[in-house]
Design a protein around this motif. Structure first.
Motif, short mmCIF file in Angstrom:
data_model
loop_
_atom_site.label_atom_id
_atom_site.label_comp_id
_atom_site.label_asym_id
_atom_site.label_seq_id
_atom_site.Cartn_x
_atom_site.Cartn_y
_atom_site.Cartn_z
N LEU A 269 1.11 -7.42 -4.64
CA LEU A 269 0.11 -6.42 -4.25
C LEU A 269 0.52 -5.01 -4.65
CD1 LEU A 269 -0.91 -7.73 -0.71
CD2 LEU A 269 -2.24 -7.84 -2.81
N ARG A 270 1.82 -4.74 -4.69
CA ARG A 270 2.28 -3.40 -5.10
C ARG A 270 1.82 -3.08 -6.51
NH1 ARG A 270 6.23 -2.19 -8.49
NH2 ARG A 270 7.14 -0.08 -8.48
N LEU B 76 0.83 -1.21 0.00
CA LEU B 76 0.00 0.00 0.00
C LEU B 76 0.86 1.26 0.00
CD1 LEU B 76 -2.86 -0.97 2.50
CD2 LEU B 76 -3.07 -0.64 0.04
N LEU B 77 1.87 1.29 0.85
CA LEU B 77 2.74 2.46 0.93
C LEU B 77 3.48 2.68 -0.39
CD1 LEU B 77 4.25 2.02 4.51
CD2 LEU B 77 2.48 3.65 3.81
N SER B 78 4.01 1.59 -0.93
CA SER B 78 4.79 1.69 -2.16
C SER B 78 3.93 2.04 -3.37
CB SER B 78 5.53 0.37 -2.41
OG SER B 78 6.27 0.41 -3.59
N ILE C 13 -8.30 6.56 2.05
CA ILE C 13 -8.26 6.08 0.66
C ILE C 13 -7.64 4.69 0.58
CG2 ILE C 13 -7.25 6.47 -1.61
CD1 ILE C 13 -7.46 9.45 -1.10
N MET C 14 -6.51 4.50 1.29
CA MET C 14 -5.82 3.22 1.21
C MET C 14 -6.62 2.08 1.83
SD MET C 14 -1.73 3.92 1.72
CE MET C 14 -1.87 4.98 3.15
N LEU D 219 -8.23 -5.33 -3.08
CA LEU D 219 -7.12 -6.29 -3.04
C LEU D 219 -7.48 -7.57 -2.32
CD1 LEU D 219 -4.23 -3.83 -2.04
CD2 LEU D 219 -4.80 -4.60 -4.35
N LYS D 220 -8.72 -7.66 -1.83
CA LYS D 220 -9.09 -8.74 -0.91
C LYS D 220 -8.90 -10.14 -1.50
CE LYS D 220 -14.06 -8.30 -1.93
NZ LYS D 220 -13.91 -7.21 -2.92
#
Length: 270
Positions: free
Chosen positions: A154-155, A95-97, A180-181, A189-190
């Motif tokens: 996931l990225r 998520l961060l990336s 938002i994330m 992404l589930k």
């Protein structure tokens, strides 16, 4: 995730995998009621399979069937909690990336590439060797070395979702990045998270079994890998005691197969 909810429409491979996993979970939960003996109770050593001991006894007279039943607890516990931790770390980094990009993306990508370049199993063995034996130390060691695959997959999906118009509208409206994330990107992404989590359970169980076989597992607790360790180091193969070393191999293989069948269905329908 809806593809996992309608059991009747699932292929037989998925149903078989689900049945295997549920059976293993039930055995682990109700081990005190299923096991015929206390797995630590000692008796006559090296007894062959009989009505009193269906799988015989080991080198200290403990009932092997009872060991197997209780061993499911440790193997599944480590598998499930390691998978949760591994998947959680991968999700956060992804998520961060994927969302922020820029320097954060480059730093996390470099960290991921470095972590992936180091052989996972030897590093896990090294980490566990420097920590005290125990379930949580196994989970910590596996989590440090096994999150990279989940993060990388996931990225890519996160970056794709972050470029969607509805995300840009949310940003323009001043919605916080956290909202938002975790409210708009994470739900999309589930399916991938569920698939990676299921596959991580099987990988963690195999790793736990290998570490326990090497004597780096849960000290003083029964697990399938620990049973194998004592069987092999007490020369059960040379003694022809197939009832001692073969059952834990079958338990590990069948349970891992169950998780793989569930995960395979998810990857095929992703």
């Amino acid at each position: 995730m809806t593809q996992f909810l309608n059991i009747k429409k699932m292929p037989y491979s998925f149903k078989a995998g689900l049945m295997i996993v549920l059976t293993a979970a039930i055995i682990a939960i109700f081990a005190p009621f299923i096991a015929p003996y206390d797995p630590y109770e000692m008796g006559n050593i090296y007894e062959k399979p009989c009505l009193d001991h269906l799988l015989g006894t080991n080198d200290v007279g403990q009932d092997i069937l009872s060991e197997l039943v209780y061993g499911a607890r440790v193997s599944l516990f480590v598998g499930f909690f390691a998978a949760i931790t591994i998947t959680g770390i991968g999700v956060v980094f992804a998520l961060l990336s994927g969302y922020y990009g820029g320097i954060i993306d480059r730093l996390i990508t470099v960290l991921t590439n470095i972590a992936m370049s180091v052989p996972g199993l030897p590093l896990t063995v090294l980490l566990v060797a420097f920590m005290k034996p125990g379930k949580w130390n196994l989970i910590i060691a596996m989590s440090i070395t096994s999150w990279t695959g989940t993060a990388r997959i996931l990225r890519a999906k996160t970056k794709e979702i972050a470029e969607q118009p509805f995300i840009k509208i949310e940003k323009a409206l001043g919605v916080s990045d956290f909202v938002i994330m975790f409210k708009h990107i994470l739900p999309n992404l589930k399916d991938i998270i569920l698939i990676r989590g299921v596959l991580s359970v099987s990988a963690a169980m195999v790793t736990e079994s290998g570490l326990s076989f090497l004597g780096l597992g849960t000290y003083g607790e029964k697990s399938w890998g620990a049973i194998l360790r004592y069987a092999f180091f007490r020369h059960s193969i040379l003694r022809g005691q197939i009832w001692w070393y073969l059952p834990p191999i079958i338990c590990i293989s069948v349970t891992v197969l169950g998780f793989m069948l569930i995960g395979y269905y998810g990857t095929k329908n992703e």
